[in-house]
Write an enzyme that holds these catalytic residues in place. Structure first.
Site, short mmCIF file in Angstrom:
data_model
loop_
_atom_site.label_atom_id
_atom_site.label_comp_id
_atom_site.label_asym_id
_atom_site.label_seq_id
_atom_site.Cartn_x
_atom_site.Cartn_y
_atom_site.Cartn_z
N GLN A 102 44.83 -15.40 26.48
CA GLN A 102 46.23 -15.17 26.87
C GLN A 102 47.05 -16.41 26.54
OE1 GLN A 102 46.13 -13.20 31.06
NE2 GLN A 102 44.13 -14.08 30.70
N ASP A 105 48.49 -21.75 23.06
CA ASP A 105 48.42 -23.16 22.67
C ASP A 105 47.58 -23.43 21.42
OD1 ASP A 105 45.73 -22.97 23.65
OD2 ASP A 105 46.34 -23.68 25.64
N HIS A 120 48.89 -12.95 23.67
CA HIS A 120 50.31 -13.21 23.95
C HIS A 120 50.97 -14.01 22.84
CE1 HIS A 120 49.52 -12.57 28.57
NE2 HIS A 120 49.75 -11.44 27.93
N CYS A 131 67.26 -12.79 11.26
CA CYS A 131 66.66 -12.35 9.99
C CYS A 131 65.15 -12.14 10.11
CB CYS A 131 66.97 -13.35 8.87
SG CYS A 131 66.06 -14.90 9.01
N CYS A 151 69.38 -19.40 8.44
CA CYS A 151 70.45 -18.39 8.36
C CYS A 151 71.46 -18.54 9.49
CB CYS A 151 69.85 -16.97 8.35
SG CYS A 151 69.44 -16.34 10.01
N GLY A 188 39.30 -19.28 33.54
CA GLY A 188 40.63 -19.86 33.77
C GLY A 188 41.78 -18.89 33.73
N THR A 189 41.55 -17.67 34.21
CA THR A 189 42.69 -16.75 34.33
C THR A 189 42.77 -16.25 35.76
OG1 THR A 189 43.70 -14.67 33.61
CG2 THR A 189 41.30 -14.81 33.39
N ASN A 214 36.10 -20.35 37.38
CA ASN A 214 37.42 -20.61 37.94
C ASN A 214 37.23 -21.42 39.23
OD1 ASN A 214 40.11 -20.30 39.11
ND2 ASN A 214 40.37 -18.54 37.74
P1 OAD Z 1 47.43 -18.36 35.50
O1 OAD Z 1 48.24 -19.60 35.55
O2 OAD Z 1 47.96 -17.15 36.15
O3 OAD Z 1 46.00 -18.64 36.11
C1 OAD Z 1 45.29 -19.80 35.80
C2 OAD Z 1 43.95 -19.74 36.50
O4 OAD Z 1 43.19 -20.85 36.05
C3 OAD Z 1 44.03 -19.80 38.01
O5 OAD Z 1 43.21 -18.78 38.56
C4 OAD Z 1 43.46 -21.18 38.34
O6 OAD Z 1 42.71 -21.18 39.55
C5 OAD Z 1 42.54 -21.42 37.17
N1 OAD Z 1 42.29 -22.85 36.85
C6 OAD Z 1 43.00 -23.94 37.21
N2 OAD Z 1 42.42 -25.05 36.74
C7 OAD Z 1 41.32 -24.67 36.04
C8 OAD Z 1 40.31 -25.36 35.31
N3 OAD Z 1 40.31 -26.68 35.18
N4 OAD Z 1 39.32 -24.62 34.73
C9 OAD Z 1 39.29 -23.27 34.86
N5 OAD Z 1 40.23 -22.57 35.53
C10 OAD Z 1 41.23 -23.26 36.12
O7 OAD Z 1 47.12 -18.13 33.93
P2 OAD Z 1 46.82 -16.77 33.18
O8 OAD Z 1 45.91 -15.92 33.95
O9 OAD Z 1 46.46 -17.16 31.80
O10 OAD Z 1 52.06 -14.70 30.24
O11 OAD Z 1 48.26 -16.12 33.16
C11 OAD Z 1 48.44 -14.91 32.50
C12 OAD Z 1 49.81 -14.84 31.91
O12 OAD Z 1 50.82 -15.08 32.91
C13 OAD Z 1 50.11 -15.91 30.86
O13 OAD Z 1 49.59 -15.61 29.61
C14 OAD Z 1 51.60 -15.93 30.86
C15 OAD Z 1 51.81 -15.97 32.34
O14 OAD Z 1 53.04 -15.66 32.84
C16 OAD Z 1 53.28 -14.59 29.71
O15 OAD Z 1 54.06 -15.51 29.72
C17 OAD Z 1 53.56 -13.22 29.12
#
Ligand code: OAD
Length: 251
Positions: A102, A105, A120, A131, A151, A188-189, A214
């Site tokens: 997701q 970077d 994403h 354009c 442009c 990490g999500t 996580n």
């Molecule tokens: P989140 O910021 O929602 O979640 C990050 C997760 O990583 C959390 O559950 C943390 O506990 C965990 N975390 C923190 N430090 C960590 C570490 N050192 N190692 C492993 N995990 C760790 O991020 P996403 O789930 O990626 O979308 O968010 C999903 C989407 O929401 C993003 O792609 C973005 C955002 O709004 C858009 O902008 C469309």
């Protein structure tokens, strides 16, 4: 924890098809703040005001100033960490085929992972609202906000804003690899943003084991993910990779 890592390593060493789903947390230890959880961007900013396409189209200058300009500065400096390189190692050991990320970077590719589905989009590129030309983010001039295309049109990151569709090819392929894997590694999500958050459900429905890394529990923990490894990517991944390598007798 060591016992959970050993069990996860047993499963990975025997797996035939492994997919990873990554989120902002894997890049936290590369200096990129997450969106939710401790220190998350959405603690101080309203995502609907800065990350929704309507907010951007309404006032691109405001969104560039509040969010995108700082994102460029942070991403320019970020380098892969041991979480990213651990996934490269798993690929080299034949224990990871595809990463669904997701993140925008580009750190998985910078680390050397070869099959990365960017759910994403990618911040490395900007797109002209007028354009449609794609421009490298590295070359844009931040002295002028919002930056413009040759442009004269306003540039926007080639990323998915809230309110926009997931690139169809990325969505279809993610669903396909999730349904076909026998292990999914979720790292990490917060697993709260759809449709990315549905990938572990698709995998589980099709018989896969879900291993989750996580530091905090998520809606998946203990319910969809049967093996939660509670900790940061930089501390867990090297230990997990070493345990898999030992089982494969790989130097
Ligand atoms: P989140 O910021 O929602 O979640 C990050 C997760 O990583 C959390 O559950 C943390 O506990 C965990 N975390 C923190 N430090 C960590 C570490 N050192 N190692 C492993 N995990 C760790 O991020 P996403 O789930 O990626 O979308 O968010 C999903 C989407 O929401 C993003 O792609 C973005 C955002 O709004 C858009 O902008 C469309």
């Amino acid at each position: 924890m060591s016992e959970a890592i050993e069990r996860a390593a047993d499963i990975l060493a025997q797996a035939k098809s492994v997919v990873a789903l990554t989120g902002a947390g894997i890049s936290v230890e590369s200096g990129i703040p997450p969106f939710r959880g401790k220190g998350g961007l959405w603690e101080t900013m309203d995502p609907m005001a800065v990350a929704h396409i309507d907010a951007f189209l309404d006032n691109p200058k405001r969104v560039w100033e509040l969010l995108i300009k700082d994102m460029k500065t942070i991403l320019d400096k970020a380098r892969p960490n041991a979480g990213h390189t651990g996934l490269v190692e798993l690929e080299r050991l034949g224990r990871l085929q595809t990463i669904i990320t997701q993140n925008v970077d580009g750190l998985h590719q910078m680390a050397g992972s070869s099959d990365v589905i960017e759910f994403h989009g990618n911040f490395a590129w900007q797109r002209c609202l007028d354009c449609g030309q794609r421009v490298s983010t590295a070359g844009i001039n931040l002295a002028q906000i919002p930056p413009q295309c040759s442009c004269g049109g306003v540039l926007r990151p080639d990323c998915v804003f809230f309110g926009e569709m997931i690139p169809p090819a990325a969505l279809v392929r993610s669903q396909r690899v999730s349904a076909a894997c026998d292990v999914m590694l979720v790292i990490g999500t917060s697993a709260t943003v759809q449709p990315a958050a549905s990938m572990p459900f698709i995998a589980k429905d099709n018989g896969a084991v879900i291993i989750e890394i996580n530091p905090e529990p998520t809606p998946l923990t203990g319910h969809i993910s049967s093996l939660p490894l509670m900790g940061g990517g930089v501390s867990i991944m090297p230990r997990l990779v070493a345990a898999v390598r030992k089982r494969l007798n790989s130097p």
